[in-house]
Design an enzyme around this catalytic site. Structure first.
Site, mmCIF file in Angstrom:
data_model
loop_
_atom_site.group_PDB
_atom_site.id
_atom_site.type_symbol
_atom_site.label_atom_id
_atom_site.label_comp_id
_atom_site.label_asym_id
_atom_site.label_seq_id
_atom_site.Cartn_x
_atom_site.Cartn_y
_atom_site.Cartn_z
ATOM 1 N N THR A 129 0.830 -1.216 0.000
ATOM 2 C CA THR A 129 0.000 0.000 0.000
ATOM 3 C C THR A 129 0.861 1.262 0.000
ATOM 4 O O THR A 129 1.894 1.325 0.667
ATOM 5 C CB THR A 129 -0.925 0.011 1.241
ATOM 6 O OG1 THR A 129 -1.691 -1.194 1.236
ATOM 7 C CG2 THR A 129 -1.853 1.209 1.251
ATOM 8 N N GLY A 132 -0.977 6.779 -2.507
ATOM 9 C CA GLY A 132 -1.848 6.894 -3.686
ATOM 10 C C GLY A 132 -2.354 5.573 -4.222
ATOM 11 O O GLY A 132 -2.921 5.532 -5.318
ATOM 12 N N GLY A 134 -4.166 2.075 -2.574
ATOM 13 C CA GLY A 134 -4.614 1.131 -1.543
ATOM 14 C C GLY A 134 -5.436 0.036 -2.207
ATOM 15 O O GLY A 134 -4.899 -0.982 -2.647
ATOM 16 N N THR A 161 1.503 -2.833 8.608
ATOM 17 C CA THR A 161 1.423 -3.491 9.919
ATOM 18 C C THR A 161 2.814 -3.945 10.351
ATOM 19 O O THR A 161 3.530 -4.575 9.567
ATOM 20 C CB THR A 161 0.480 -4.714 9.845
ATOM 21 O OG1 THR A 161 -0.820 -4.265 9.443
ATOM 22 C CG2 THR A 161 0.374 -5.422 11.180
ATOM 23 N N GLN A 337 -24.441 -2.181 23.097
ATOM 24 C CA GLN A 337 -25.766 -1.619 23.394
ATOM 25 C C GLN A 337 -26.424 -2.348 24.567
ATOM 26 O O GLN A 337 -27.006 -1.716 25.454
ATOM 27 C CB GLN A 337 -26.645 -1.726 22.126
ATOM 28 C CG GLN A 337 -27.950 -0.964 22.205
ATOM 29 C CD GLN A 337 -27.742 0.541 22.216
ATOM 30 O OE1 GLN A 337 -26.659 1.035 21.896
ATOM 31 N NE2 GLN A 337 -28.767 1.266 22.610
ATOM 32 N N ILE A 338 -26.312 -3.670 24.578
ATOM 33 C CA ILE A 338 -26.929 -4.464 25.650
ATOM 34 C C ILE A 338 -26.296 -4.116 27.006
ATOM 35 O O ILE A 338 -26.968 -4.130 28.038
ATOM 36 C CB ILE A 338 -26.803 -5.981 25.334
ATOM 37 C CG1 ILE A 338 -27.745 -6.339 24.159
ATOM 38 C CG2 ILE A 338 -27.103 -6.847 26.566
ATOM 39 C CD1 ILE A 338 -27.584 -7.738 23.601
ATOM 40 N N GLU A 364 -6.724 -5.547 4.082
ATOM 41 C CA GLU A 364 -6.673 -6.745 3.227
ATOM 42 C C GLU A 364 -7.911 -6.858 2.342
ATOM 43 O O GLU A 364 -8.490 -7.930 2.186
ATOM 44 C CB GLU A 364 -6.413 -7.984 4.085
ATOM 45 C CG GLU A 364 -5.090 -7.777 4.815
ATOM 46 C CD GLU A 364 -4.463 -8.997 5.411
ATOM 47 O OE1 GLU A 364 -4.774 -10.096 4.953
ATOM 48 O OE2 GLU A 364 -3.665 -8.815 6.336
ATOM 49 N N THR A 366 -11.066 -3.906 1.276
ATOM 50 C CA THR A 366 -12.246 -3.311 1.934
ATOM 51 C C THR A 366 -13.508 -4.109 1.570
ATOM 52 O O THR A 366 -13.504 -4.910 0.628
ATOM 53 C CB THR A 366 -12.445 -1.854 1.454
ATOM 54 O OG1 THR A 366 -12.664 -1.886 0.037
ATOM 55 C CG2 THR A 366 -11.256 -0.970 1.775
ATOM 56 N N GLU A 368 -15.920 -2.989 0.024
ATOM 57 C CA GLU A 368 -16.285 -2.647 -1.361
ATOM 58 C C GLU A 368 -15.480 -3.481 -2.358
ATOM 59 O O GLU A 368 -16.002 -3.908 -3.390
ATOM 60 C CB GLU A 368 -16.060 -1.147 -1.615
ATOM 61 C CG GLU A 368 -17.010 -0.228 -0.842
ATOM 62 C CD GLU A 368 -16.718 -0.141 0.659
ATOM 63 O OE1 GLU A 368 -15.561 -0.372 1.071
ATOM 64 O OE2 GLU A 368 -17.662 0.134 1.434
HETATM 65 C C1 LIG Z 1 -4.333 -0.749 10.423
HETATM 66 C C2 LIG Z 1 -4.015 -1.052 8.987
HETATM 67 C C3 LIG Z 1 -3.082 -2.033 8.688
HETATM 68 C C4 LIG Z 1 -2.723 -2.275 7.349
HETATM 69 N N1 LIG Z 1 -1.716 -3.180 7.079
HETATM 70 C C5 LIG Z 1 -1.204 -3.234 5.817
HETATM 71 C C6 LIG Z 1 0.010 -3.990 5.553
HETATM 72 O O1 LIG Z 1 0.566 -4.658 6.432
HETATM 73 N N2 LIG Z 1 0.522 -3.935 4.293
HETATM 74 C C7 LIG Z 1 -0.052 -3.220 3.284
HETATM 75 O O2 LIG Z 1 0.482 -3.226 2.173
HETATM 76 N N3 LIG Z 1 -1.212 -2.515 3.503
HETATM 77 C C8 LIG Z 1 -1.780 -2.502 4.739
HETATM 78 N N4 LIG Z 1 -2.924 -1.750 4.990
HETATM 79 C C9 LIG Z 1 -3.536 -1.001 3.900
HETATM 80 C C10 LIG Z 1 -4.935 -1.474 3.554
HETATM 81 O O3 LIG Z 1 -4.885 -2.698 2.869
HETATM 82 C C11 LIG Z 1 -5.622 -0.343 2.752
HETATM 83 O O4 LIG Z 1 -5.884 0.698 3.675
HETATM 84 C C12 LIG Z 1 -6.895 -0.804 2.103
HETATM 85 O O5 LIG Z 1 -6.608 -1.698 1.066
HETATM 86 C C13 LIG Z 1 -7.710 0.369 1.536
HETATM 87 O O6 LIG Z 1 -6.908 1.231 0.798
HETATM 88 P P1 LIG Z 1 -6.984 2.814 1.078
HETATM 89 O O7 LIG Z 1 -6.852 3.018 2.532
HETATM 90 O O8 LIG Z 1 -6.001 3.473 0.196
HETATM 91 O O9 LIG Z 1 -8.450 3.245 0.655
HETATM 92 P P2 LIG Z 1 -8.899 3.644 -0.826
HETATM 93 O O10 LIG Z 1 -8.438 2.604 -1.774
HETATM 94 O O11 LIG Z 1 -8.512 5.047 -1.084
HETATM 95 O O12 LIG Z 1 -10.474 3.561 -0.685
HETATM 96 C C14 LIG Z 1 -11.246 4.564 -0.018
HETATM 97 C C15 LIG Z 1 -12.699 4.107 -0.015
HETATM 98 O O13 LIG Z 1 -13.176 4.023 -1.373
HETATM 99 C C16 LIG Z 1 -13.654 2.703 -1.614
HETATM 100 N N5 LIG Z 1 -13.360 2.367 -3.003
HETATM 101 C C17 LIG Z 1 -12.158 2.434 -3.622
HETATM 102 N N6 LIG Z 1 -12.274 2.044 -4.907
HETATM 103 C C18 LIG Z 1 -13.580 1.703 -5.081
HETATM 104 C C19 LIG Z 1 -14.336 1.177 -6.166
HETATM 105 N N7 LIG Z 1 -13.773 0.907 -7.354
HETATM 106 N N8 LIG Z 1 -15.652 0.940 -5.972
HETATM 107 C C20 LIG Z 1 -16.229 1.208 -4.794
HETATM 108 N N9 LIG Z 1 -15.577 1.688 -3.731
HETATM 109 C C21 LIG Z 1 -14.269 1.920 -3.867
HETATM 110 C C22 LIG Z 1 -12.895 1.813 -0.640
HETATM 111 O O14 LIG Z 1 -13.560 0.590 -0.427
HETATM 112 C C23 LIG Z 1 -12.878 2.714 0.588
HETATM 113 O O15 LIG Z 1 -14.126 2.649 1.228
HETATM 114 C C24 LIG Z 1 -3.354 -1.555 6.308
HETATM 115 C C25 LIG Z 1 -4.338 -0.607 6.614
HETATM 116 C C26 LIG Z 1 -4.659 -0.335 7.928
HETATM 117 C C27 LIG Z 1 -5.688 0.715 8.223
#
Ligand SMILES: Cc1cc2nc3c(=O)[nH]c(=O)nc-3n(C[C@H](O)[C@H](O)[C@H](O)COP(=O)(O)OP(=O)(O)OC[C@H]3O[C@@H](n4cnc5c(N)ncnc54)[C@H](O)[C@@H]3O)c2cc1C
Length: 390
Positions: A129, A132, A134, A161, A337-338, A364, A366, A368
């Protein structure tokens, strides 16, 4: 059709449950106390001590092949064990594990990275990740440029992580921008912290936290490429695939534990001269939670079974991850809530679980992204409605 556990599955599950109950759950009060003081719930040496204790019981390297001293358990058994781990919020995992993709290492890399990780002597993190990129992981920009026998890495990873503690990172970098990450333009590198990357801790609503990793002209020898040049994106998806059944398995354990807390509370807390559990409003929350928990259990076990059966697990595991993550959020919310005002306090761990499980719908893949995979499989005809029974 047989929904029963085999004798072996039951024996392993019960042994893990006994270990967690006897050795790990008693630490809960201390973990809560430390976390409230903004300290880690357990430090590395305490986790290691527990892991070595578990090793004496034979629990070491659940997913690790036997040739590396592990148990090489089937996915269904691993799922059952992850559920048991979910029954406590103590940040404990069994030892003897390494990132699944580290097994693609060369013999030299195995000595330097894989074996010390399995033995708990070195800590890894996996980084795909970026700020720009995710959900759209193929859009990564961190570049690796060839320079003689080395590669020079420039760019930033985020939300990694364990990134602030790791001794080395498995970094997916762009090696051929023309091809694009998905089509062979990304490569995975094993990058020691001593090679010069920096990490910055990220505060989150959960306990602990991921980190940003900054690569500013980091020089990495060619021999540190993991797998083949151009295989980085495929390795990344393999790494993520594992979490698609372990995360919802963990969610099931959390839901089991908190639902029992809600039942106990509903049977003791009195309002208007009667137990709150005599009210239909409370009964329905309990009934909905148990029903959704049971539905998640079978979705997730089926997705693990799909792995063991050698079938393509992606569709089933996306459904398990989507439903399991949503289920645990709904169940923890109802349980809070309970418990009324008590549920909102830090005297009980429910608010802690509430913050923790929110992540399950994000990392891993979302919700979506899981929906995207499930619907795309159906719309393009890769999968039939009804899965392996169709
Ligand atoms: C605590 C934590 C630990 C993590 N650990 C790791 C790790 O060890 N290694 C690693 O590489 N990554 C890691 N991640 C990254 C994680 O996998 C990403 O945060 C996740 O994949 C979402 O990417 P983003 O945050 O950039 O959200 P975005 O991709 O910017 O998405 C934002 C929102 O838009 C929605 N969205 C995006 N595209 C679409 C679409 N085409 N249709 C509909 N909805 C859409 C998404 O579902 C989300 O709700 C971690 C994240 C967190 C918060």
């Amino acid at each position: 059709m047989d929904f029963a556990l085999s004798d072996e599955e039951r024996a392993v599950r019960d042994t893990v449950r006994a270990f967690i109950t006897r050795e790990v759950m008693p630490l809960e009060a201390e973990v809560l106390r430390r976390e409230r003081a903004h300290q880690p719930g357990l430090d590395h040496s305490e986790v290691r001590e527990l892991q070595l204790k578990a090793r004496k019981f034979g629990f070491w390297g659940l997913a690790t092949p036997e040739e590396y001293g592990g148990m090489n358990l089937p996915a269904v058994l691993q799922s059952l064990i992850w559920t048991e781990l979910g029954r406590t919020f103590v940040p404990f995992r069994f030892g003897g594990e390494a990132d699944n993709i580290l097994f693609h290492a060369t013999e030299e890399q195995k000595r330097e990275f894989l074996i010390p990780t399995i033995e708990g002597e070195r800590r890894s993190c996996f980084a795909i990740t970026e700020p720009g990129a995710g959900s759209d992981a193929a859009n990564i920009r961190l570049s690796a440029r060839r320079d003689g026998d080395d590669w020079i890495l420039d760019g930033e990873k985020t939300f990694i992580t364990g990134g602030h503690d790791a001794d080395f990172a498995i970094v997916v970098a762009v090696t051929d921008r023309e091809k694009g990450a998905r089509k062979g333009g990304a490569t995975a590198f094993l990058v020691d912290r001593s090679m010069g990357w920096r990490s910055e801790f990220i505060q989150t609503m959960g306990e602990g936290g991921p980190a940003s990793l900054i690569f500013d002209g980091v020089r990495v020898p060619h021999r540190n490429i993991l797998g083949e040049i151009g295989q980085g994106f495929t390795l990344g998806m393999e790494w993520i695939g594992k979490g698609r059944y372990t995360i919802p398995s963990h969610a099931i354990g959390i839901a089991e534990r908190v639902l029992q807390m809600a039942i106990d509370y509903a049977n003791t807390r009195e309002t208007f001269g009667t137990k709150i559990g005599t009210n239909q409003a409370i009964q329905w929350m309990i009934a909905d939670s148990e029903t959704e928990l049971e539905a998640a259990r079978w979705l997730v076990l089926r997705s693990a079974w799909t792995v063991d059966a050698g079938l393509d697990p992606r569709h089933a595991s996306s459904m398990g991850k989507l439903y399991g993550a949503g289920m645990v959020n709904r169940v923890v919310d109802r349980v809070l809530q309970i418990h009324g005002g008590m549920g909102y306090t830090r005297e009980l761990p429910i608010e802690r679980w509430y913050r923790q499980v929110r992540l399950y719908r994000i990392f891993e893949g979302t919700d979506e992204m899981q929906r995207l995979i499930i619907s795309r499989d159906l719309l393009r005809g890769y999968t039939k409605i009804g899965g392996h029974l169709a």
